[in-house]
Write a protein that holds these residues in place. Structure first.
Motif, short mmCIF file in Angstrom:
data_model
loop_
_atom_site.label_atom_id
_atom_site.label_comp_id
_atom_site.label_asym_id
_atom_site.label_seq_id
_atom_site.Cartn_x
_atom_site.Cartn_y
_atom_site.Cartn_z
N MET A 20 0.82 -1.19 0.00
CA MET A 20 0.00 0.00 0.00
C MET A 20 0.87 1.26 0.00
SD MET A 20 -3.12 0.86 0.02
CE MET A 20 -4.21 2.12 0.45
N LYS A 21 1.96 1.24 0.75
CA LYS A 21 2.83 2.40 0.82
C LYS A 21 3.48 2.71 -0.54
CE LYS A 21 3.98 2.62 5.67
NZ LYS A 21 5.05 2.65 6.63
N PRO A 22 3.96 1.72 -1.32
CA PRO A 22 4.53 2.06 -2.63
C PRO A 22 3.49 2.67 -3.57
CG PRO A 22 5.16 -0.18 -2.01
CD PRO A 22 4.19 0.31 -0.98
N PHE A 23 2.25 2.19 -3.47
CA PHE A 23 1.19 2.76 -4.31
C PHE A 23 0.93 4.22 -3.93
CE2 PHE A 23 -3.35 3.69 -4.88
CZ PHE A 23 -3.40 3.64 -6.26
N LEU A 24 0.82 4.49 -2.64
CA LEU A 24 0.60 5.85 -2.17
C LEU A 24 1.77 6.75 -2.53
CD1 LEU A 24 -1.67 5.43 0.62
CD2 LEU A 24 -0.80 7.71 0.40
N LEU A 25 2.97 6.22 -2.41
CA LEU A 25 4.15 6.99 -2.76
C LEU A 25 4.17 7.32 -4.25
CD1 LEU A 25 6.80 8.19 -1.74
CD2 LEU A 25 7.88 6.00 -2.26
N SER A 26 3.82 6.39 -5.10
CA SER A 26 3.81 6.65 -6.55
C SER A 26 2.69 7.63 -6.93
CB SER A 26 3.69 5.34 -7.33
OG SER A 26 2.47 4.71 -7.02
N VAL A 27 1.54 7.54 -6.30
CA VAL A 27 0.45 8.46 -6.58
C VAL A 27 0.84 9.88 -6.14
CG1 VAL A 27 -1.92 9.09 -5.91
CG2 VAL A 27 -1.38 6.74 -6.53
N THR A 28 1.43 10.01 -4.96
CA THR A 28 1.86 11.32 -4.46
C THR A 28 2.92 11.92 -5.37
OG1 THR A 28 1.44 10.54 -2.22
CG2 THR A 28 2.76 12.54 -2.44
N THR A 29 3.85 11.09 -5.81
CA THR A 29 4.90 11.55 -6.72
C THR A 29 4.29 12.02 -8.04
OG1 THR A 29 6.40 9.93 -5.74
CG2 THR A 29 7.07 10.90 -7.84
N CYS A 30 3.35 11.27 -8.54
CA CYS A 30 2.70 11.63 -9.81
C CYS A 30 1.95 12.96 -9.67
CB CYS A 30 1.75 10.51 -10.21
SG CYS A 30 1.09 10.68 -11.86
N VAL A 31 1.25 13.16 -8.57
CA VAL A 31 0.52 14.40 -8.34
C VAL A 31 1.49 15.57 -8.23
CG1 VAL A 31 -0.90 15.63 -6.63
CG2 VAL A 31 -1.50 13.31 -7.31
N LEU A 32 2.60 15.37 -7.53
CA LEU A 32 3.59 16.44 -7.38
C LEU A 32 4.22 16.81 -8.73
CD1 LEU A 32 5.37 15.52 -4.04
CD2 LEU A 32 3.87 17.45 -4.49
N PHE A 33 4.52 15.82 -9.54
CA PHE A 33 5.10 16.12 -10.86
C PHE A 33 4.11 16.87 -11.75
CE2 PHE A 33 8.32 12.55 -10.38
CZ PHE A 33 9.39 13.42 -10.28
N CYS A 34 2.86 16.47 -11.71
CA CYS A 34 1.85 17.16 -12.53
C CYS A 34 1.65 18.60 -12.08
CB CYS A 34 0.52 16.41 -12.48
SG CYS A 34 0.57 14.83 -13.34
N SER A 35 1.59 18.82 -10.77
CA SER A 35 1.39 20.18 -10.28
C SER A 35 2.64 21.04 -10.50
CB SER A 35 0.97 20.18 -8.81
OG SER A 35 2.01 19.61 -8.02
N ALA A 36 3.81 20.44 -10.48
CA ALA A 36 5.05 21.19 -10.71
C ALA A 36 5.10 21.69 -12.15
CB ALA A 36 6.26 20.32 -10.40
N GLN A 37 4.62 20.90 -13.08
CA GLN A 37 4.63 21.33 -14.48
C GLN A 37 3.73 22.54 -14.68
OE1 GLN A 37 3.57 17.91 -16.78
NE2 GLN A 37 5.66 17.12 -16.82
N VAL A 38 2.59 22.55 -14.01
CA VAL A 38 1.68 23.68 -14.13
C VAL A 38 2.30 24.92 -13.48
CG1 VAL A 38 -0.57 24.58 -13.39
CG2 VAL A 38 -0.37 22.23 -14.24
N ALA A 39 2.96 24.74 -12.36
CA ALA A 39 3.56 25.88 -11.66
C ALA A 39 4.73 26.45 -12.44
CB ALA A 39 4.03 25.44 -10.27
N LEU A 40 5.45 25.62 -13.18
CA LEU A 40 6.62 26.08 -13.93
C LEU A 40 6.26 26.58 -15.33
CD1 LEU A 40 9.20 23.33 -12.96
CD2 LEU A 40 9.04 25.66 -12.08
N ALA A 41 5.03 26.43 -15.74
CA ALA A 41 4.63 26.87 -17.08
C ALA A 41 4.78 28.39 -17.18
CB ALA A 41 3.19 26.46 -17.36
N ALA A 42 5.47 28.83 -18.21
CA ALA A 42 5.73 30.26 -18.39
C ALA A 42 4.73 30.84 -19.38
CB ALA A 42 7.15 30.46 -18.91
#
Length: 171
Positions: A1-23
């Protein structure tokens, strides 16, 4: 369960980082870049372009709407610039020109500096300005003829009052 939660959290962080870095992107003629154009007349942020799309459909003239004749003139100028960039001289292009309009375009192309896109945009803009001036001159001639036929009409007095109110005196 922890690896799944970790991968979901990582995926959410990467997606939100792309939006924040969009110029903000700017459209400069037919190219896109992250900095405003050197010639501010053609610089338009893409966010503003999306917002003005609805107004452009309603007849609003934006810097990107060009008359068909002026667009054709700009395309011809771009081709002449390509030839210029490959080493063709002004004299060689003047010899190839069939008519006076083409010769005038060759002279105008060689009097402008910049890339082929910048020269194309400058020639399209000057063409549109010339058409606007011609249109205004034609309207002024029509109004002058109308006033000449009936100089004491009430509309003539309103027109002269408007010109005085705007600070433009008719000569």
């Amino acid at each position: 369960m922890k690896p799944f939660l970790l991968s979901v959290t990582t995926c959410v962080l990467f997606c939100s980082a792309q939006v924040a870095l969009a110029a903000t992107m700017y459209r400069c003629g037919n190219s896109f870049q992250d900095t405003p154009c050197a010639n501010q007349n053609y610089s338009k942020s893409m966010k503003a372009a999306k917002a003005s799309n609805s107004t452009a459909k309603n007849g609003d003239l934006s810097p990107y709407q060009v008359d068909a004749d002026c667009k054709q003139r700009g395309d011809a100028a771009k081709k002449m610039m390509w030839l210029r960039e490959t080493g063709k001289t002004k004299e060689e292009q003047l010899e190839r020109a069939e008519d006076e309009q083409t010769q005038a375009l060759v002279n105008e192309v060689y009097n402008n500096r910049g890339t082929s896109l910048e020269v194309k945009n400058a020639i399209e803009q000057s063409c549109m300005q010339q058409k606007e001036q011609s249109k205004l001159a034609e309207e002024l001639l029509k109004e002058a003829k109308r006033l000449k036929k009936n100089p004491y009409s009430p509309a003539g007095n309103v027109a002269s009052e408007k010109s005085l109110a705007t600070g433009k005196a008719s000569d």
